[in-house]
Design an enzyme around this catalytic site. Structure first.
Site, PDB file in Angstrom:
ATOM      1  CG  HIS A 172      -1.751  -0.691   0.752  1.00 55.40           C
ATOM      2  ND1 HIS A 172      -3.173  -1.011   1.824  1.00 55.40           N
ATOM      3  CD2 HIS A 172      -2.263  -1.568   0.432  1.00 55.40           C
ATOM      4  CE1 HIS A 172      -4.218  -2.216   1.718  1.00 55.40           C
ATOM      5  NE2 HIS A 172      -3.906  -2.300  -0.124  1.00 55.40           N
TER       6      HIS A 172
ATOM      7  CD  GLU B  45      -2.276   4.157   3.572  1.00 53.15           C
ATOM      8  OE1 GLU B  45      -3.434   3.897   3.347  1.00 53.15           O
ATOM      9  OE2 GLU B  45      -1.881   3.237   2.747  1.00 53.15           O
TER      10      GLU B  45
ATOM     11  CB  CYS C 298      -6.517  -1.259   5.570  1.00 53.09           C
ATOM     12  SG  CYS C 298      -3.717  -1.617   5.234  1.00 53.09           S
TER      13      CYS C 298
ATOM     14  CB  CYS D 201      -1.607   0.704   5.891  1.00 59.72           C
ATOM     15  SG  CYS D 201      -1.069  -0.018   4.390  1.00 59.72           S
TER      16      CYS D 201
END
Length: 164
Positions: free
Chosen positions: A79, A81, A105, A108
């Site tokens: 992801h 992040e 999420c 992350c």
């Protein structure tokens, strides 16, 4: 008397625009997410977007959203992040904030908290009813990590490569 421009970007608009622009690097055909980490001096210290790990070809691994788990993108994609934290130019992200297109999420969120980032600014919370985001918010509240929705004062930011 000539004064300074009045329609310049705020810091929040600037960093969110960088996050959104970073997301344009993603090869994901469905979801392009970007992230931008800024320190307490308003300097960018990390950017990232969603994609596969280094050395894992985005021409070979799947981009599907449905099907057998190993035949979807989910076990492989990093992801935005995570990439922004890993791409950071410093190991000390305390007192930093992260700008993201989507609310993070739970996975992350763990990375954000562990990195010491103390604020999340997000544009969309479209997955707010998922267990992943609910878990993320529980961890953020318990760790006293701030989060807030970004409310832009403009609808668009135009980047014109011919403007110079």
């Amino acid at each position: 008397m000539v004064g300074k421009r009045t329609n310049y970007l705020s810091w929040d608009e600037y960093f969110m625009a960088v996050a959104l622009l970073s997301g344009q690097r993603s090869k994901d055909p469905n979801t392009q997410v970007g992230a931008c980490v800024a320190n307490d001096q308003n300097k960018i210290v990390g950017v990232g977007y969603n994609g596969f790990p280094w050395g894992c070809s985005d021409d070979v691994l799947p981009w599907a959203r449905e099907g057998d788990w190993l035949d979807t993108k989910y076990p492989y994609v990093c992801h935005a992040e995570l990439n922004a934290v890993l791409n950071s130019i410093t190991f000390d992200l305390r007192r930093c904030r992260i700008y993201v297109a989507l609310f993070p999420c739970n996975e992350c969120t763990k990375v954000i908290i562990q990195a010491g980032i103390n604020e999340i600014i997000y544009l969309s919370d479209k997955y707010k009813d998922t267990d992943s985001v609910r878990a993320a918010k529980i961890m953020l509240d318990k760790s006293q990590t701030a989060y807030r929705r970004f409310t832009p004062s403009r609808d668009t930011v135009l980047i014109d490569f011919r403007a110079v």
